[in-house]
Design an enzyme around this catalytic site. Structure first.
Site, PDB file in Angstrom:
ATOM      1  N   THR A 169       4.744 -11.239  -5.391  1.00  0.00           N
ATOM      2  CA  THR A 169       6.080 -11.744  -5.048  1.00  0.00           C
ATOM      3  C   THR A 169       6.728 -12.636  -6.117  1.00  0.00           C
ATOM      4  OG1 THR A 169       5.646 -11.566  -2.708  1.00  0.00           O
ATOM      5  CG2 THR A 169       7.331 -13.145  -3.354  1.00  0.00           C
ATOM      6  N   ASP A 194      11.362  -7.935   0.362  1.00  0.00           N
ATOM      7  CA  ASP A 194       9.961  -8.172  -0.015  1.00  0.00           C
ATOM      8  C   ASP A 194       9.057  -7.032   0.482  1.00  0.00           C
ATOM      9  OD1 ASP A 194       7.402  -9.401  -0.482  1.00  0.00           O
ATOM     10  OD2 ASP A 194       8.385 -11.360  -0.410  1.00  0.00           O
ATOM     11  N   HIS A 231      -0.742  -5.403  -1.983  1.00  0.00           N
ATOM     12  CA  HIS A 231      -0.104  -4.882  -3.193  1.00  0.00           C
ATOM     13  C   HIS A 231      -0.608  -5.689  -4.372  1.00  0.00           C
ATOM     14  CE1 HIS A 231       2.356  -8.502  -2.798  1.00  0.00           C
ATOM     15  NE2 HIS A 231       2.383  -8.221  -1.513  1.00  0.00           N
ATOM     16  N   HIS A 275       2.073  -6.654   5.457  1.00  0.00           N
ATOM     17  CA  HIS A 275       0.676  -7.081   5.324  1.00  0.00           C
ATOM     18  C   HIS A 275      -0.087  -6.901   6.634  1.00  0.00           C
ATOM     19  CE1 HIS A 275       0.336  -8.592   1.284  1.00  0.00           C
ATOM     20  NE2 HIS A 275       1.497  -9.206   1.393  1.00  0.00           N
ATOM     21  N   HIS A 291       8.104  -5.719  -5.183  1.00  0.00           N
ATOM     22  CA  HIS A 291       6.924  -4.866  -5.367  1.00  0.00           C
ATOM     23  C   HIS A 291       6.939  -3.939  -4.180  1.00  0.00           C
ATOM     24  CE1 HIS A 291       5.175  -7.212  -2.130  1.00  0.00           C
ATOM     25  NE2 HIS A 291       5.547  -8.287  -2.786  1.00  0.00           N
TER      26      HIS A 291
HETATM   27 ZN    ZN Z   1       6.436  -9.925  -2.144  1.00  0.00          ZN
HETATM   28 ZN    ZN Z   2       2.918  -9.524  -0.053  1.00  0.00          ZN
END
Ligand code: ZN
Ligand code: ZN
Length: 546
Positions: free
Chosen positions: A78, A37, A486, A309, A353
């Protein structure tokens, strides 16, 4: 004597002739789809010298790596990423248009996998009330099941619900995700089963999370060696609640209480180790890769996203997370070798992503970067409708850079929907931060063949999406001067790794441009099964042994 000698030669020849044929034709017993992720492509190159030989480097050097693979839709979130990887198509077809979105029919905001028709399996909480019902097309796992007359097992696992559920789709035998807080359980939904299998209960009772959460997060190597990252203490990074500064070491044990107890494991590298532990337990518990049928396991490592993040792209925390993940992967690949057998599995590794460098950090380097004030933006839209139509009731919702219009209201005022939408698209261009704007009608009637507008079109679902679409400047986030996020169609969000490895996969690399939706048709081709029913990607021929 002569006869025996002659026969032995024949036997030898037959053996030699059969062996290569067998390896080429033999299908893998297990397909493993790994999603990291928020993994940017450049995390492979940026930390290359720091990775060991058995993790990322093992599959890079012995598998097939696509160096120029991108997402081809907006928004890069996501749920959308996981759905697109495994369905081989974009939101325009599969229907997962974001993580959360405004449901035009229900007239309320919804979450991609929420489903009140089902109950939690595994604890008394509500975190298991989920299903893949908003996903409108099939996945590789569904097609594998259809092709094997529902034989073979397909299972999705992750710390995040959406990252476990969407990859395996509708016919999965199971999906498991992690419920933190005081629960500390991998749970599922009654969509899949009535009770957790014994091996999941055993895993939950084993309480590995507690063990991990009682250790501090210190850097794996001497902090001075983290030269790919900014200094540890800086203004661009967030902190774990209760920390004085965003620095090492992080006293995880004492930070648990203020951070949702077991939920804290999601946001530290141990969350990835914990996920790998559960992946191994799944393979053993379900005997994956041991039957005459092909099984499929999807493993999504989510802690990388929470960490990204909080700290951003150039943080020591992020570098350390990837160095630790490299070790988790090495252990997992080694486990697959011994448990399933080296030639018996095919895996691919990608990301849902990537991510942008924090705009605040880019600004400090004089690179154009922005924050768009969403409150001011909503007010601006209302002012616009007030000015031109003397009403503030024409807008139902503004989210995901889309405006949803109130069609009944517009009709009752004798206005034309397309005219109102076009007026808004023209006017929002006057709001600082909006770089492009287009109406749904334009997306329905024009074919954009490349670039950002093509990505917008691929993300547009006529049934579910809004009426006006905006694209912000490059390097724009809505909130958060610390850490990052993102969601855009710009290359910092779209460029991700795709590495294929194992049975049926060539050794090599390619800088040809590919799209994330090419993974599903490629794996389907390798398995010689029908691709998912909405597939719009293509087979990556150069990666496959033929
Ligand atoms: Zn994600
Ligand atoms: Zn994220």
């Amino acid at each position: 004597m002569k006869k025996i000698f002659f026969l032995s030669i024949i036997t030898l020849l037959t053996l030699f002739e059969c062996k290569p044929k067998e390896t080429i034709n033999k299908k893998p017993k297990l397909v493993v789809g790994i999603v990291i992720d928020q993994m940017r492509y450049d995390y492979l190159t940026r930390y290359a010298d720091r990775y060991g030989k058995d993790g990322f480097n093992r599959i890079l050097n012995n598998g097939f790596s696509l160096e120029n693979a991108h997402y081809n839709y907006i928004p890069t979130y996501t749920a959308v990423g996981h759905a697109s990887i495994f369905t081989g198509t974009t939101p325009s077809n599969h229907g997962i248009i974001s993580n959360n979105w405004y449901d035009k029919l229900l007239k309320k905001s919804i979450y991609c996998v929420d489903d009140n028709n089902y109950k939690t399996v595994g604890n008394k909480g509500v975190y298991g009330q989920k299903s893949p019902s908003r996903l409108y097309t099939t996945t590789i796992a569904d097609q594998l099941h259809l092709s094997q007359n529902m034989q073979g097992k397909t299972i999705g696992i992750s710390i995040k619900d959406r990252s476990a559920i969407l990859p395996v789709g509708h016919t999965a035998n199971a999906a498991y995700w992690y419920d933190g807080d005081d629960y500390n359980t991998f749970v599922s939904s009654t969509f899949y089963m009535k009770n957790l299998p014994k091996w999941v209960k055993d895993f939950n009772e084993n309480n590995k999370a507690d063990e991990y959460l009682n250790q501090p997060w210190e850097t794996l190597y001497d902090i001075k060696t983290y030269t790919q990252s900014r200094s540890d203490n800086n203004i661009f990074e967030g902190k774990i609640r209760g920390q004085e500064s965003p620095t090492f070491p992080k006293d995880i044990k004492n930070l648990r209480e203020k951070n949702g107890n077991f939920s804290l494991i999601k946001t530290i590298p141990a969350g990835n180790t914990f996920t790998a532990d559960f992946a191994k337990a799944t393979i053993i518990g379900e005997n994956l890769g041991k039957s005459e049928y092909t099984d499929l396991l999807t493993v999504s490592f989510s802690s990388t996203d929470y960490i990204g993040h909080r700290y951003g792209v150039a943080a020591i925390e992020t570098e350390d997370t990837y160095l630790r993940l490299d070790k988790d992967l090495a252990g997992f690949f080694q486990f697959l070798d011994t448990q399933v057998g080296k030639d018996n599995y095919t895996l691919f590794l990608t990301a849902d992503h990537a991510a942008v460098h924090a705009p605040s950090y880019l600004q400090s380097l004089k690179i154009p970067a922005h924050y768009l004030d969403i409150k001011k933006f909503r007010a601006f839209i209302l002012e616009t409708t007030k000015k031109y139509y003397n009403s503030t009731e024409l807008i139902e919702n503004v989210s995901n850079y889309q405006i949803f219009l109130d069609k009944d209201k517009i009709e009752s005022l004798g206005l034309n929907l397309n005219n109102v939408a076009q007026k808004l698209a023209d006017e929002v261009m006057n709001f600082n931060g909006v770089y492009k704007a287009v109406t749904a009608r334009t997306l329905q009637t024009t074919t954009f063949t490349d670039g950002i507008m093509n990505s917008l079109q691929n993300g547009y679902n006529q049934k579910f999406s809004g009426d006006v679409f905006m694209v912000p400047y490059p390097a724009t986030l809505i909130s958060g001067r610390k850490g990052t996020s993102h969601g855009s169609g710009y290359s910092y969000d779209t460029h991700v790794p795709i590495i294929f490895y194992g049975n049926g996969i060539k050794k090599g690399r390619s800088s040809n441009k590919y799209e994330i939706i090419d993974i599903a048709p490629t794996i389907s081709n390798l398995l010689q099964i029908e691709a998912p029913n909405g597939t719009s990607g293509k087979v990556i021929e150069e990666a496959l042994k033929k």
